[in-house]
Write an enzyme that holds these catalytic residues in place. Sequence first.
Site, PDB file in Angstrom:
ATOM      1  N   HIS A 216      10.239 -11.980  17.824  1.00  0.00           N
ATOM      2  CA  HIS A 216      11.040 -12.831  18.701  1.00  0.00           C
ATOM      3  C   HIS A 216      10.294 -14.070  19.194  1.00  0.00           C
ATOM      4  O   HIS A 216      10.902 -14.946  19.788  1.00  0.00           O
ATOM      5  CB  HIS A 216      11.612 -12.008  19.864  1.00  0.00           C
ATOM      6  CG  HIS A 216      12.820 -11.224  19.443  1.00  0.00           C
ATOM      7  ND1 HIS A 216      13.681 -10.642  20.323  1.00  0.00           N
ATOM      8  CD2 HIS A 216      13.311 -10.950  18.213  1.00  0.00           C
ATOM      9  CE1 HIS A 216      14.653 -10.039  19.653  1.00  0.00           C
ATOM     10  NE2 HIS A 216      14.438 -10.202  18.377  1.00  0.00           N
ATOM     11  N   SER A 220      13.454 -15.039  13.458  1.00  0.00           N
ATOM     12  CA  SER A 220      13.470 -14.591  12.067  1.00  0.00           C
ATOM     13  C   SER A 220      13.249 -15.736  11.103  1.00  0.00           C
ATOM     14  O   SER A 220      13.694 -16.866  11.338  1.00  0.00           O
ATOM     15  CB  SER A 220      14.821 -13.946  11.744  1.00  0.00           C
ATOM     16  OG  SER A 220      14.893 -12.663  12.287  1.00  0.00           O
ATOM     17  N   LYS A 244      27.372  -7.507  11.853  1.00  0.00           N
ATOM     18  CA  LYS A 244      26.873  -7.449  10.476  1.00  0.00           C
ATOM     19  C   LYS A 244      25.910  -6.266  10.309  1.00  0.00           C
ATOM     20  O   LYS A 244      26.003  -5.502   9.347  1.00  0.00           O
ATOM     21  CB  LYS A 244      26.156  -8.764  10.151  1.00  0.00           C
ATOM     22  CG  LYS A 244      25.789  -8.905   8.689  1.00  0.00           C
ATOM     23  CD  LYS A 244      25.332 -10.331   8.412  1.00  0.00           C
ATOM     24  CE  LYS A 244      25.015 -10.516   6.961  1.00  0.00           C
ATOM     25  NZ  LYS A 244      24.839 -11.915   6.601  1.00  0.00           N
ATOM     26  N   ASP A 245      24.976  -6.104  11.272  1.00  0.00           N
ATOM     27  CA  ASP A 245      24.029  -4.978  11.215  1.00  0.00           C
ATOM     28  C   ASP A 245      24.781  -3.652  11.277  1.00  0.00           C
ATOM     29  O   ASP A 245      24.439  -2.694  10.578  1.00  0.00           O
ATOM     30  CB  ASP A 245      23.037  -5.036  12.394  1.00  0.00           C
ATOM     31  CG  ASP A 245      21.966  -6.105  12.198  1.00  0.00           C
ATOM     32  OD1 ASP A 245      22.002  -6.789  11.158  1.00  0.00           O
ATOM     33  OD2 ASP A 245      21.092  -6.255  13.087  1.00  0.00           O
ATOM     34  N   GLU A 288       5.885  13.353  -2.721  1.00  0.00           N
ATOM     35  CA  GLU A 288       7.225  12.812  -2.497  1.00  0.00           C
ATOM     36  C   GLU A 288       7.358  11.472  -3.226  1.00  0.00           C
ATOM     37  O   GLU A 288       6.360  10.764  -3.425  1.00  0.00           O
ATOM     38  CB  GLU A 288       7.425  12.577  -0.996  1.00  0.00           C
ATOM     39  CG  GLU A 288       7.433  13.845  -0.169  1.00  0.00           C
ATOM     40  CD  GLU A 288       8.770  14.558  -0.257  1.00  0.00           C
ATOM     41  OE1 GLU A 288       8.984  15.284  -1.232  1.00  0.00           O
ATOM     42  OE2 GLU A 288       9.588  14.391   0.654  1.00  0.00           O
TER      43      GLU A 288
HETATM   44  C1  HEM Z   1       9.806   1.673  11.603  1.00  0.00           C
HETATM   45  C2  HEM Z   1       9.689   0.663  10.795  1.00  0.00           C
HETATM   46  C3  HEM Z   1      10.168  -0.731  11.070  1.00  0.00           C
HETATM   47  C4  HEM Z   1      11.114  -1.163  11.946  1.00  0.00           C
HETATM   48  C5  HEM Z   1      11.963  -0.339  12.912  1.00  0.00           C
HETATM   49  C6  HEM Z   1      11.194  -2.603  11.805  1.00  0.00           C
HETATM   50  C7  HEM Z   1      12.040  -3.406  12.532  1.00  0.00           C
HETATM   51  C8  HEM Z   1      12.267  -4.745  12.266  1.00  0.00           C
HETATM   52  C9  HEM Z   1      13.358  -5.518  12.790  1.00  0.00           C
HETATM   53  C10 HEM Z   1      14.456  -4.991  13.738  1.00  0.00           C
HETATM   54  C11 HEM Z   1      13.257  -6.764  12.282  1.00  0.00           C
HETATM   55  C12 HEM Z   1      14.249  -7.919  12.466  1.00  0.00           C
HETATM   56  C13 HEM Z   1      15.430  -7.722  11.504  1.00  0.00           C
HETATM   57  C14 HEM Z   1      15.053  -7.916  10.066  1.00  0.00           C
HETATM   58  O1  HEM Z   1      14.405  -8.941   9.745  1.00  0.00           O
HETATM   59  O2  HEM Z   1      15.382  -7.034   9.246  1.00  0.00           O
HETATM   60  C15 HEM Z   1      12.064  -6.817  11.469  1.00  0.00           C
HETATM   61  C16 HEM Z   1      11.577  -7.932  10.826  1.00  0.00           C
HETATM   62  C17 HEM Z   1      10.433  -7.954  10.043  1.00  0.00           C
HETATM   63  N1  HEM Z   1       9.692  -6.865   9.630  1.00  0.00           N
HETATM   64 FE1  HEM Z   1       9.981  -4.952  10.248  1.00  0.00          FE
HETATM   65  N2  HEM Z   1      10.285  -3.017  10.858  1.00  0.00           N
HETATM   66  C18 HEM Z   1       9.658  -1.912  10.371  1.00  0.00           C
HETATM   67  C19 HEM Z   1       8.689  -1.891   9.392  1.00  0.00           C
HETATM   68  C20 HEM Z   1       8.142  -3.013   8.766  1.00  0.00           C
HETATM   69  C21 HEM Z   1       7.138  -2.994   7.761  1.00  0.00           C
HETATM   70  C22 HEM Z   1       6.502  -1.734   7.190  1.00  0.00           C
HETATM   71  C23 HEM Z   1       6.867  -4.294   7.427  1.00  0.00           C
HETATM   72  C24 HEM Z   1       5.876  -4.875   6.450  1.00  0.00           C
HETATM   73  C25 HEM Z   1       4.815  -4.327   6.005  1.00  0.00           C
HETATM   74  C26 HEM Z   1       7.715  -5.139   8.229  1.00  0.00           C
HETATM   75  C27 HEM Z   1       7.730  -6.518   8.200  1.00  0.00           C
HETATM   76  C28 HEM Z   1       8.677  -7.312   8.822  1.00  0.00           C
HETATM   77  C29 HEM Z   1       8.755  -8.754   8.712  1.00  0.00           C
HETATM   78  C30 HEM Z   1       7.806  -9.674   7.930  1.00  0.00           C
HETATM   79  C31 HEM Z   1       9.861  -9.143   9.462  1.00  0.00           C
HETATM   80  C32 HEM Z   1      10.370 -10.588   9.670  1.00  0.00           C
HETATM   81  C33 HEM Z   1      11.356 -10.853   8.610  1.00  0.00           C
HETATM   82  C34 HEM Z   1      11.910 -12.229   8.670  1.00  0.00           C
HETATM   83  O3  HEM Z   1      12.075 -12.766   9.746  1.00  0.00           O
HETATM   84  O4  HEM Z   1      12.173 -12.756   7.569  1.00  0.00           O
HETATM   85  N3  HEM Z   1       8.475  -4.325   9.030  1.00  0.00           N
HETATM   86  N4  HEM Z   1      11.498  -5.559  11.465  1.00  0.00           N
END
Ligand code: HEM
Length: 426
Positions: A216, A220, A244-245, A288
Amino acid sequence: MSGTSTYVPKSAAAKWLETRLPIVGLVHSSFVAFPNPRNLNYFWTFGGILAFMLGSQILTGVILAMHYTPQASLAFASVESIMRDVNYGWLLRYVHANGASMFFFAVYVHIFRGIYYGSYKAPREVLWLLGIVIYLLMMATGFMGYVLPWGQMSYWGATVITSLFGAIPIVGDWLSHLLWGGFSVDNATLNRFFSLHYLLPFMIAGVVVLHIWALHVPGSNNPAGIEKKSAKDTLPFHPYFTVKDGFALVCFLVLYSWIVFYVPNYLNHADNYIEANPLVTPQHIVPEWYYLPFYAILRSIPDKLLGVVAMFMSIILLAFLPWLDTSRVRSANYRPMYKVAFWLFAATAVGLGYIGSQPPAGGYVLAGRILTFWYFFHLLVVLPLLGFFETPRVLPASISDAVLGPIGGSATAMAASAASSPNTKG
Ligand code: HEM
């Protein structure tokens, strides 16, 4: 979390709370008024899906733990009793076990989305690093959870993976004994894995809060890979992205439910319905599905220590993506050569997964080595060099231009302004 709140409390009670703990304002500015790029596609719904899955895994896990016994001589039977005697225990267990698979499926889509659109690049490096921490914690949690039913695959999978630590020079033996709580996988191992399997999801939840906080700050990224410049480039989180989500989550749940109700054991291994027996080794020990690419890398290297190093490096290197990728353009949509490299890399990961599921013999060994080579070659050579050799396509002048076309301007004007944009390389 998301700057000054525009929330105005209406009732006296809401005003009272807001002046003492502005939590409603925080939620409002983060998930109601928050300006999101208007061009986000469905790949941006997976973060929300992941948050839902984390909550669902914690809820089902806590209830399962009320009926499970972490004792080597009782664990297997307690899982059978959950399946047969506990009201809806079968449902709880299938939702939790298949939930792990769905969680990993969603996280892989989420990670590859980030890799395709260059979401890890400045200023989102910390967000990416926190994602890698979450992923590592997820892997540890999934691994320990799979040990708990104390079936043959639980026991032997745990034996293979924990023995790997023994290959580390000097501290290796100490480390595997620490993991075991003795001299082999046994009751003490099951006890500590149960304890950690219960603890780690809460640590993941903590890191997810930091992950969303770090998201935030810049907001994004988006399919065009350019930053928002004006209010025209964004839409409020609610109702546009909540709806959408929500729709994406329902579709995801349809697939998830189909697995739970129609093929609940498809992703499990039949040997795990045989109680753990230290005297009988299963023919093929397979982890797995979500660990298979890394398992293939481990087995592709003939030396045990180097295999372990390569396996860990294959994950650790992902943390360095923001620096290994030298291109200033983020989205693969504007990087013709990177787009090809990306799909090759994705195919390599899937290919490694397949090799990991096969016995390490014949052609699979050679194929595993070629794919392992390409995995590292892509990260260490292709990515850094592409930034220098590739000529990216012209970027749109703004996010709204990318969606609506340049309002009141011509395509030439758009190209001219994009060429002067700092996001366009050379
Ligand atoms: C429990 C696991 C995770 C949760 C709950 C989570 C949650 C979120 C949420 C709510 C967002 C904003 C919505 C979206 O862009 O889809 C986000 C963005 C992002 N997440 Fe995660 N995430 C998780 C794991 C990961 C992992 C494992 C990675 C990378 C190794 C990652 C990398 C990113 C990145 C780079 C963004 C920004 C995307 C953008 O703005 O283009 N996330 N995450």
